[in-house]
Design a protein around this motif. Structure first.
Motif, short mmCIF file in Angstrom:
data_model
loop_
_atom_site.label_atom_id
_atom_site.label_comp_id
_atom_site.label_asym_id
_atom_site.label_seq_id
_atom_site.Cartn_x
_atom_site.Cartn_y
_atom_site.Cartn_z
N GLY A 21 0.81 -1.21 0.00
CA GLY A 21 0.00 0.00 0.00
C GLY A 21 0.84 1.26 0.00
N ALA A 22 2.07 1.15 0.50
CA ALA A 22 2.94 2.31 0.56
C ALA A 22 3.58 2.62 -0.78
CB ALA A 22 4.03 2.10 1.61
N THR A 23 3.57 1.65 -1.71
CA THR A 23 4.26 1.86 -2.97
C THR A 23 3.32 1.88 -4.17
OG1 THR A 23 4.63 -0.52 -3.17
CG2 THR A 23 6.37 0.78 -2.13
N GLU A 24 2.04 1.52 -3.99
CA GLU A 24 1.11 1.49 -5.08
C GLU A 24 -0.13 2.32 -4.73
OE1 GLU A 24 0.13 -2.53 -5.94
OE2 GLU A 24 2.16 -3.09 -6.52
N ALA A 25 -0.69 2.96 -5.73
CA ALA A 25 -1.92 3.71 -5.50
C ALA A 25 -2.77 3.65 -6.76
CB ALA A 25 -1.60 5.17 -5.15
N HIS A 26 -4.05 3.82 -6.61
CA HIS A 26 -4.97 3.72 -7.73
C HIS A 26 -6.06 4.77 -7.57
CE1 HIS A 26 -3.09 -0.16 -8.66
NE2 HIS A 26 -3.20 -0.43 -7.39
N VAL A 27 -6.74 5.08 -8.69
CA VAL A 27 -7.93 5.90 -8.60
C VAL A 27 -8.91 5.14 -7.71
CG1 VAL A 27 -9.88 6.81 -9.90
CG2 VAL A 27 -7.58 6.95 -10.85
N GLU A 28 -9.47 5.81 -6.71
CA GLU A 28 -10.32 5.13 -5.75
C GLU A 28 -11.49 6.01 -5.34
OE1 GLU A 28 -8.29 4.51 -2.03
OE2 GLU A 28 -7.07 6.30 -2.31
N TYR A 29 -12.54 5.37 -4.87
CA TYR A 29 -13.71 6.11 -4.42
C TYR A 29 -13.39 6.84 -3.12
CZ TYR A 29 -16.16 3.28 -7.86
OH TYR A 29 -16.56 2.69 -9.04
N GLY A 30 -13.82 8.08 -3.03
CA GLY A 30 -13.64 8.84 -1.80
C GLY A 30 -12.21 9.16 -1.47
N ALA A 31 -11.37 9.40 -2.46
CA ALA A 31 -9.96 9.68 -2.20
C ALA A 31 -9.75 10.93 -1.36
CB ALA A 31 -9.20 9.82 -3.52
N TYR A 32 -10.74 11.85 -1.37
CA TYR A 32 -10.59 13.09 -0.60
C TYR A 32 -11.43 13.10 0.67
CZ TYR A 32 -8.56 14.68 -5.01
OH TYR A 32 -7.77 14.80 -6.13
N ASN A 33 -11.94 11.98 1.08
CA ASN A 33 -12.81 11.93 2.25
C ASN A 33 -12.16 12.51 3.50
OD1 ASN A 33 -14.85 10.82 0.79
ND2 ASN A 33 -14.67 8.75 1.63
N ILE A 34 -10.86 12.34 3.62
CA ILE A 34 -10.15 12.84 4.81
C ILE A 34 -9.47 14.17 4.52
CG2 ILE A 34 -8.25 12.37 6.41
CD1 ILE A 34 -8.88 9.40 6.15
N THR A 35 -8.79 14.26 3.37
CA THR A 35 -8.00 15.46 3.09
C THR A 35 -8.81 16.66 2.62
OG1 THR A 35 -7.60 14.60 0.87
CG2 THR A 35 -5.92 14.13 2.54
N CYS A 36 -9.95 16.40 1.99
CA CYS A 36 -10.83 17.49 1.53
C CYS A 36 -12.25 16.94 1.42
CB CYS A 36 -10.35 18.03 0.19
SG CYS A 36 -11.15 19.58 -0.31
N PRO A 37 -12.89 16.70 2.56
CA PRO A 37 -14.17 15.97 2.58
C PRO A 37 -15.30 16.62 1.78
CG PRO A 37 -13.70 16.97 4.72
CD PRO A 37 -12.45 17.06 3.92
N ASN A 38 -15.22 17.92 1.54
CA ASN A 38 -16.29 18.60 0.80
C ASN A 38 -15.95 18.81 -0.67
OD1 ASN A 38 -17.99 18.90 3.08
ND2 ASN A 38 -16.81 20.69 3.75
#
Length: 371
Positions: A21-38
């Protein structure tokens, strides 16, 4: 006992999953839920206001997402301005009538106020396109986010990666296949032409000089041809006409109905009637009493398209302004002080991994013993 084995197997793999998880990332649902919830709410609010006064922009923003994804991937290269020595995609001949840049800039400004440096321009394009569909009475499509912005754009890439309005069905199917998209994806995504407009010059030859014959395209309904001729003179370079002859402001089945009635606008639209798969889909939707199948199919193909070449994790950047790449990073931080602990060496990293693995095994043993 089987459930214990499954639990143990999963838990013992936790350290490995954490490292992946630390080396791979993908387009995902709710990617901004924590960093920019609105974030998505802000985009939708802006789009609601924009389309309330300029509904024609719905089709433009949908096209913006399309031309972005098919050239270099969904990483906002279409938004970059040309610079000295480089002509960007937006200034390519095929993109000279693309609109919606100011909409993306407006939304970016709102998001920067709420969450500076968090939401990418690539995601804004995707969300604005999604909301254009929803606000035109189309489906509300759940799409992944987390795209990052690219740092290059070249007009030379455009003709190599976008089919022309005069493309044949063979060319269209071959083009879509390069992106692992099928003939069905082609006819479904073409349904986006149910909203929006096209310039007269993109189909003028069908009215006045089809295949150099000096005549009109025989596959153009006579009454529709007469209507288009009133809207478009032979050398008209500015006028716009609806892509959907029935209703160009609602995301519905009108596009397919028009095609079945010989009222397709572009040569590439009419080409869909030349293949068994695409033709059968056109006719089925044209005769359908419900848009449900089309809506479901479009949502699926739209989500697939929105992942083409997406940059995630450490690739790309989050642009501060959508029209320009970020300036170079500041000078490197000063060297660590003598009292700073040295970075972990490979042996320490291996030890850390072993510790994580041990924790996973201990937890697994606990479940096997007590559950």
């Amino acid at each position: 006992m089987d459930s214990k084995i499954i639990i143990a197997a999963f838990l013992s793999s936790v350290p490995v999953l954490l490292l992946l998880g630390a080396t791979e990332a993908h387009v995902e649902y709710g990617a901004y839920n924590i960093t920019c919830p609105n974030a998505e709410a802000i985009v939708f609010q802006e789009m609601t206001q924009i389309l309330a006064t300029s509904p024609d922009l719905a089709g433009s923003l949908l096209r913006l997402h399309y031309v972005d994804c098919f050239v270099r991937g969904c990483e906002a290269s279409i938004l970059l301005n040309s610079t000295t020595g480089n002509t960007a995609e937006k200034d390519a001949d095929m993109n000279k009538d693309v609109r919606g840049y100011d909409v993306i800039d407006r939304i970016k400004s709102k998001l920067e106020q709420a969450c500076p440096g968090i939401v990418s321009c690539a995601d804004i394009i995707a969300l604005a396109a999604r909301d254009s569909i929803r606000l035109s009475n189309g489906p509300n499509i759940p799409i992944g986010t987390g795209r990052r912005d690219g740092n290059g754009s070249s007009a030379a890439d455009v003709p190599l990666n976008l089919p022309s309005a005069n493309a044949s069905i063979t060319q269209l199917i071959s083009f879509f296949a390069k992106y692992n998209l099928t003939a069905k994806d082609l006819v479904v995504l073409s349904g986006a032409h149910t909203i929006g407009k096209a310039h007269c010059y993109s189909f003028s030859d069908r009215l006045y000089n089809y295949n150099g014959s000096g005549n009109s395209d025989p596959r153009l309904d006579a009454s529709y041809k007469a209507l288009l001729s009133q809207e478009c003179s032979p050398n008209d370079m500015t006028s716009l006409v609806p892509l959907d002859a029935n209703n160009a402001t609602a995301f519905d089945l009108g596009y397919y109905s028009g095609l079945s009635q010989m009222k397709g606008l572009l040569t590439s639209d009419v080409a869909l009637l030349d293949d068994t798969t695409t033709n059968s889909y056109v006719l089925r939707q044209a005769n359908s009493t419900s848009p449900n199948e089309f809506f479901a199919d479009f949502a699926n193909s739209f989500m697939i398209m929105g992942k083409i070449g997406a940059l995630t994790h450490s690739k790309g950047e989050i642009r501060r302004q959508c029209s320009a790449v970020n300036p170079p990073s500041p000078s490197p931080s000063p060297s660590p002080s003598p009292n700073s602990p040295p970075p972990p060496n490979s042996a320490e990293k291996t030890s850390a991994f072993s510790s994580l693995l041990s924790v996973g095994l201990v937890i697994s043993y606990f479940f096997l013993q007590y559950y």
